[in-house]
Design a protein around this motif. Structure first.
Motif, PDB file in Angstrom:
ATOM      1  N   LEU A 102       0.841  -1.188   0.000  1.00 25.78           N
ATOM      2  CA  LEU A 102       0.000   0.000   0.000  1.00 25.78           C
ATOM      3  C   LEU A 102       0.876   1.238   0.000  1.00 25.78           C
ATOM      4  N   ILE A 129      -1.633  -1.039  -5.269  1.00 26.59           N
ATOM      5  CA  ILE A 129      -2.986  -0.494  -5.408  1.00 26.59           C
ATOM      6  C   ILE A 129      -2.881   0.843  -6.141  1.00 26.59           C
ATOM      7  N   GLU A 141      -7.942  -6.218  -1.845  1.00 26.47           N
ATOM      8  CA  GLU A 141      -6.612  -5.599  -1.922  1.00 26.47           C
ATOM      9  C   GLU A 141      -5.557  -6.517  -1.308  1.00 26.47           C
ATOM     10  N   ARG A 160     -10.919  -4.087   1.104  1.00 26.24           N
ATOM     11  CA  ARG A 160      -9.660  -4.363   1.801  1.00 26.24           C
ATOM     12  C   ARG A 160      -9.261  -5.825   1.624  1.00 26.24           C
ATOM     13  N   GLN A 191      -2.731   5.292   1.207  1.00 23.89           N
ATOM     14  CA  GLN A 191      -3.631   4.150   1.343  1.00 23.89           C
ATOM     15  C   GLN A 191      -3.576   3.586   2.762  1.00 23.89           C
TER      16      GLN A 191
END
Lengths: 838, 363
Positions: free
Chosen positions: A509, B139, B129, B126, A513
């Motif tokens: 991430l 992402i 992801e 989530r 994020q």
């Protein structure tokens, strides 16, 4: 598209079940949404009770004027001659008829029993098209051709029972919008032989050549690349035969008349839409394919008057438009019961232009639905021949020799270079070269393998390069990769093994994020439920807020085609959506909720982004989409319980939540009174609201009580709403910094509590700041642990109880150290803030 | 004292043994702490028989002294230990007796601590992801108000494609300096993205292969009923690297469905059509309710459609200056709400946007 199973089997010799066919089609790229069983129940026992019969005698029923008493031959196997009472009047002895025998279950679900009709026994029924399910209403029974063999199963001639495949077709495959096209797919996928095209022309031609009766002019060949017409004279307009009605009905169209039905049948079967004109109604014996004049009017077959524009193509005679080309006919040249001579049109129109006309007129017909996808101009002659033959056979017409055919040069066929090894590379599984060639040939591509094929090998040499010429009805095949898809899907994607890519990147991430996740988790951890509201709101959604004129929040991104006014502009704040969510819950008699939302707002502010040059949309600008966090508290977080009363929500609840959320991002915040900023937040209670600023990021939002008049304007006047808005895009860059270890200290801390009386106007934060500064480096923390007003405290003052925590990194503090710090703090508070020890 | 020791004591000093057994019984019989104290005084106190005995040892004949001295001390230690044990035992009993009277109703509700819930859409995103992060994806993000170029043109969608129509796509009234007065047809530069696919193009403009990204976010289409809301959420995946195949796509998606839905779920790929992939496929996952046998929820097919996917169309590479002879890739897209509906048995899409806390708190 609806594809009757028995129709597709006319063109390909499929021996499997309809379910197997559906599976084959679905897995080769033609999605079957369902199988619709129509007509009588399909079990063999039931179907054996529907037979071809011949009326031997017809006499008047002894006891009923409107009934006939008949004897009907149905073949030895079915008991020879039956006595049947019939109510229809359109037949006579010697007619061939459709008979359902006792025990048959009809399309309607009715089961035939031996009946006694006014004192006479009836063993079966002579059927009408209505009873066969071909028409909604039919006046009499079906009269069948005399060649049909008496006693033979009716299902051999007519679909008494039919399975209709319901296909979901994709727009890139205009060739699939016909039964023959579907049969071609079946043949390719199942390795079967495809029947020759059903387009043979009429056996006998007669009369003057077509060109002597009709002239055709194409004014806009870009919109009408091909226009062909055929002249058919001496037709008798009437009813279609039962088989034709069955086909159309099962395919989803309504039988109208033999002429119109033939044009529809050819469109469904072959894929070329046709239009039949009454030749007598064409003025000037001339048809022109041209753009409509702006404002030109036409009354279409549904009786509606339509106003056209100059992007639409019409087929006109010398005086008036007769058809919205490719879309819908008009009443002016309609075939009617008196029509004898026909002009039959088969044309090709520009797909995008037809699509535009559909959108602008709101008309979508079976024909335009095909044209919009871009049809093959080479379908035209087959369509004319096919229909001419049927019009001659079924309507008694004489087809004039020759056709009028106006078209510019046929487009040259693309010759594509193709590497079988490339297909294997992209698919990830090997399809033998000969299999690849076979698939492409079954799809009617010309395959030139380049020189004499060597001995058959299972793997193509990696260097092999073929030349492929796709058929003209496949406009989607223009590149090598398009051919690879054909090979892949016909060979079957189920051949593909399951592998994972070789990864050469590390996942993860980004900072923002992670921030988004952390704040979401923290807010939920505080007891708030996350809402997701529509990002489009009503244009007046912010009216109750009293925002100053010219505020950027009052210039939202507007939709030019919203679905409703209530959802016509993009939100510039999260507030209205969250209040709406509160109201929705209260309306459902839920307790007032405490909610948060994380999402974008859309602003035409000074951070919009212009389109990059390659986007080729000169001047286009995208709005700024900063991400925001909105919090609304409408009820207590600590609810009443048998363990004690709940604590009502107030400003400190909201502030505590915001602090907790920021703490989860390893941030602290200062809360300062609105001051002048009240002009920017006119919807917040001026004395019960604060600006939030975060070290390193500056101002990141505001928190406070919503003004009661604003809450009332949103229809939640009975609730106190605490609202916070934080700019996540401003917080993220400073959030989640790596924490650095701070020594725990080897020596114990000492705490001192002081209660001081100060003016009410003095902020607690100022008291703390003075105390910290005065306390020096031994003072590790100062916080307020109690606030007291009233009692012995003067009315304009309040008492703040401070806890001062001291610690030295070097030694245990002595009584003297502690007293010293305490004295310094008290002195400073007294001097700077006129505070008195209580 | 062990039985064997006691036997020896009885043989060699019967008087001491008798004294011991009597004292032991007195201690063990004490029923409470007060009685125990009395027993201690009577058996071990200054006036007890044992103390008398020990005190008299110097007066005994020399040959008896060692035995009685040693034995007497042993007996005293034994008895002291017994008193201690008995005391602990009596205290335990007393505590248990008093605890036995302290009762509360454990079925009363606990102290209510506020517990909030992340929206099911957030949770689902989530989860998705994290599955792809585990596969080495990053992402990616992009704007929701998007250019036609990224949403359609660079995804190989022809100008006349029906998806561009005002019937299907929300168009934005633009803020152009020279914008003509609200001319609908001319107003075609900016829209609400209809899928998350434009992020593909933005990512490829920004970086060279290898690309492994997923993009999640809001998308918009002009549709509203039980299975359509005008705003919903999508997951888009994009991989571009050397030698990527359709088999890689299949393996990736099967891994994903196993992780997301749990258990052994089969997938199948059906040919389909999208302008920006070639070959294009739709992906079905076997129906969990009927185990693939066919039921109402899967329309009797045994399969549930979950996403569209395919190999990135070379025309898309042309827009971002990738060489389709050197790299290949796949892309896939699925609806977040649909995935959540399938996983949690939610019947109506609109529930996601009602924000009814009774719904939000179920997940």
């Amino acid at each position: 598209m609806r594809v009757p199973f028995s129709w597709v089997k006319e063109y390909v010799d499929w021996r499997g079940s309809v379910e197997e066919l559906a599976e084959l089609l679905t897995m080769s790229g033609t999605e079957v949404e369902g199988i619709d069983w129509v007509g009588a129940p399909a079990d063999p026992d039931n179907l054996s009770r529907f037979v071809v019969g011949k009326v031997l005698t017809r006499d008047k029923h002894p006891n009923a004027d409107k009934l006939s008493l008949c004897t009907v031959e149905v073949g030895e196997a079915h008991g020879g001659v039956h006595q049947i009472v019939c109510g229809a009047d359109n037949f006579q002895a010697g007619d061939t008829v459709a008979v359902s025998l006792t025990g048959a279950t009809l399309e309607s679900g009715l089961k035939l029993k031996k009946a006694n009709l006014r004192g006479v026994e009836s063993h079966g029924m002579m059927m009408s098209e209505q009873e066969l399910g071909y028409e909604e209403k039919s006046p009499g029974i079906v009269i069948l051709p005399d060649e049909w063999i008496v006693g033979a199963p009716l299902q051999d001639y007519l679909p008494v029972s039919e399975a209709v495949l319901e296909l979901e077709l994709t727009s890139n495959r205009p060739d699939c919008f016909s039964i023959y096209g579907i049969a071609r797919e079946v043949a390719a996928a199942a390795r079967l032989e495809l029947a020759p095209p059903p387009t043979a022309g009429p056996a006998v031609l007669g009369g003057a050549p077509a060109a002597e009766s009709l002239a055709v002019e194409v004014a806009d060949p870009d919109l009408c690349p091909r226009y062909a017409a055929q002249v058919i004279r001496g037709v008798r307009v009437g009813d279609s035969p039962a088989w034709l009605k069955a086909r159309l009905t099962h395919a989803g169209m309504r039988p109208i008349s033999n002429v119109v039905d033939v044009t529809n049948y050819v469109m469904l079967g072959w894929g070329q839409p046709l239009h039949a004109f009454d030749a007598g109604k064409i003025r000037g014996a001339k048809l022109v394919a041209r753009r409509a004049h702006v404002g030109e009017r036409i009354v279409t077959l549904d009786g509606m008057e339509r106003t056209l524009d100059d992007h639409m193509v019409v087929i006109a005679d010398v005086e008036r438009p007769l058809v919205i080309a490719g879309v819908f006919g008009s009443i002016d040249a309609e075939v009617d019961a008196h029509t004898t001579d026909l002009v039959l049109e088969a044309a090709n129109f520009s797909g995008p232009n037809i699509l535009r006309t559909e959108l602008h007129t709101g008309i979508r017909s079976e024909a335009s639905n095909r044209f919009e996808k871009g049809l093959d101009a080479n379908l035209v002659p087959g369509g004319l021949d096919f229909a001419s033959r049927l019009l001659a056979d079924l309507c008694g017409g004489v087809v004039a020799p020759g056709t009028v055919d106006v078209w510019s040069e046929a487009p040259s066929l693309p010759r594509l270079s193709y590497r079988p090894a490339k297909a294997d590379d992209l698919l990830g599984y090997a399809v033998p070269a000969q299999e690849q060639a076979g698939i492409l040939r079954r799809l009617e591509c010309e395959v030139d393998e380049g020189g004499a094929p060597s001995a058959p090998s299972h793997a193509a040499p990696s260097t092999a390069e073929w030349t492929i010429t796709p058929p003209t009805f496949r406009p989607d095949l223009v590149r090598e990769v398009d051919l690879i898809e054909e090979v892949g899907r016909i060979a079957g994607y189920d051949l593909a093994p399951e592998t994972l890519p070789r990864h050469r990147t590390a996942g993860g991430l980004t900072g923002p994020q992670q921030v988004r996740r952390a704040i979401r988790r923290a807010l939920a951890g505080c007891g708030l439920d996350e809402a997701i509201t529509y990002t489009f709101v009503a244009p007046d959604a912010l009216d109750p807020l009293g925002l100053p004129e010219g505020d950027v929040r009052l210039s939202p991104v507007k939709l030019s085609n919203p679905m409703s006014v209530e959802q016509s502009v993009m939100r510039t704040m999260l507030l209205p959506g969250l209040i709406g969510a509160v109201r929705a819950n209260v309306d459902r008699l839920n307790d007032p909720p405490n909610l948060f939302e994380i999402g974008s707002v859309y602003l035409w502010d000074d951070q919009t982004s212009p389109a990059p040059a390659q986007a080729a949309e000169p001047g286009a600008v995208l709005p700024h989409e900063p991400e925001a966090v909105g919090i609304v508290l409408a009820g207590p977080l600590e609810v009443e319980s048998w363990t004690g009363a709940g604590r009502p929500t107030d400003f400190s609840t909201l502030k505590g939540i915001v602090e907790a959320a920021l703490r989860a991002l390893r941030l602290t915040a200062d809360f300062v009174p609105l001051g002048d900023a009240v002009a920017h937040f006119p919807y917040l209670h001026p004395g019960k609201a604060a600006l939030v600023s975060v070290p390193g990021a500056g101002g990141v939002g505001a928190v406070g009580l919503l003004r009661p008049d604003v809450a009332a304007a949103y229809g939640v006047d009975d609730l106190k709403l605490y609202f916070a808005a934080l700019a996540l895009d401003r917080i993220a860059p400073v959030a989640l910094k790596t924490a650095t270890f701070e020594d725990l200290g080897a020596y114990p801390p000492a705490a001192q509590d002081l209660a001081v009386i100060v003016d009410r106007g003095i902020a607690a934060a100022d008291v703390i700041a003075v105390a910290r500064r005065a306390g020096g480096k031994l003072t590790r923390d100062v916080h307020v642990f109690d606030v007291y007003e009233g009692g012995q405290v003067p009315a304009d003052k309040r008492s703040l109880a401070l806890r001062v925590v001291m610690r030295s990194p070097e030694r245990t503090l002595s009584e003297r150290d502690i007293a010293g710090v305490r004295a310094k703090i008290l002195t400073a508070l007294e001097r700077e803030l006129a505070a008195a020890l209580r | 004292m062990e039985d064997a020791e006691l036997q020896i004591l009885k043989q060699r000093a019967p008087g001491l043994a008798a004294l011991y057994t009597t004292a032991r019984d007195t201690i063990l019989r004490a029923a409470d702490v007060v009685a125990l104290e009395q027993a201690r005084v009577s058996t071990l106190g200054r006036k007890s028989a044992l103390t008398e005995l020990l005190r008299s040892i110097p007066t005994l004949p020399a040959e008896d002294r060692p035995l009685l001295g040693k034995g007497g001390n042993m007996v005293r230690r034994e008895l002291e230990g017994l008193v201690e044990e008995r005391e602990a035992e009596l205290r335990r009993q007393a505590l248990s007796a008093s605890l036995a009277h302290e009762r509360l109703d454990v079925t009363l509700p606990g102290q209510p601590f506020p517990a909030g819930h992340e929206h099911l859409i957030s949770q689902t995103m989530r989860e998705v992801e994290d599955i792809f992060i585990g596969l080495g994806y990053r992402i990616a993000e992009g704007p929701e108000v998007e250019l036609d170029y990224y949403n359609f043109t660079a995804l190989n969608t022809p100008p006349s494609h029906p998806a561009r129509s005002a019937h299907d796509t929300f168009w934005v009234v633009e803020q152009r300096e020279t914008m003509p007065e609200a001319v609908m047809d001319a107003d075609r530069g900016v829209l609400l993205r209809t899928h998350t696919s434009p992020v593909q193009v933005r990512v490829m403009e920004q970086q060279r292969p290898p690309v492994y990204v997923v993009c999640l976010g809001k998308v918009y289409r002009r549709d509203s009923d039980a299975t359509h809301t005008p705003m919903f959420h999508q997951v888009e995946g994009l991989v571009v690297d050397e030698g990527i195949t359709l088999a890689d796509l299949k393996g990736t998606l099967h891994h994903f469905t196993q992780e997301f839905f749990g258990g052994e779920r089969a997938i199948r790929m059906r040919p389909h059509f999208f302008p920006f992939t070639e070959p294009s496929i739709e992906v079905d996952v076997s129906c969990e309710l009927c185990g693939g046998k066919g039921c109402r929820s899967c329309k009797h097919s045994g399969w549930l459609e979950i996403m569209g996917a395919g190999m990135v169309d070379p025309a898309v590479y042309d827009f971002v200056d990738y060489d389709s002879e050197k790299v290949s890739g796949f892309a896939f897209g699925m609806g977040v709400e649909r995935m959540a509906m399938l996983k949690h048995g939610i019947p109506d899409l609109r529930l996601f946007y009602d924000n009814d806390v009774r719904f939000l708190r179920q997940f």
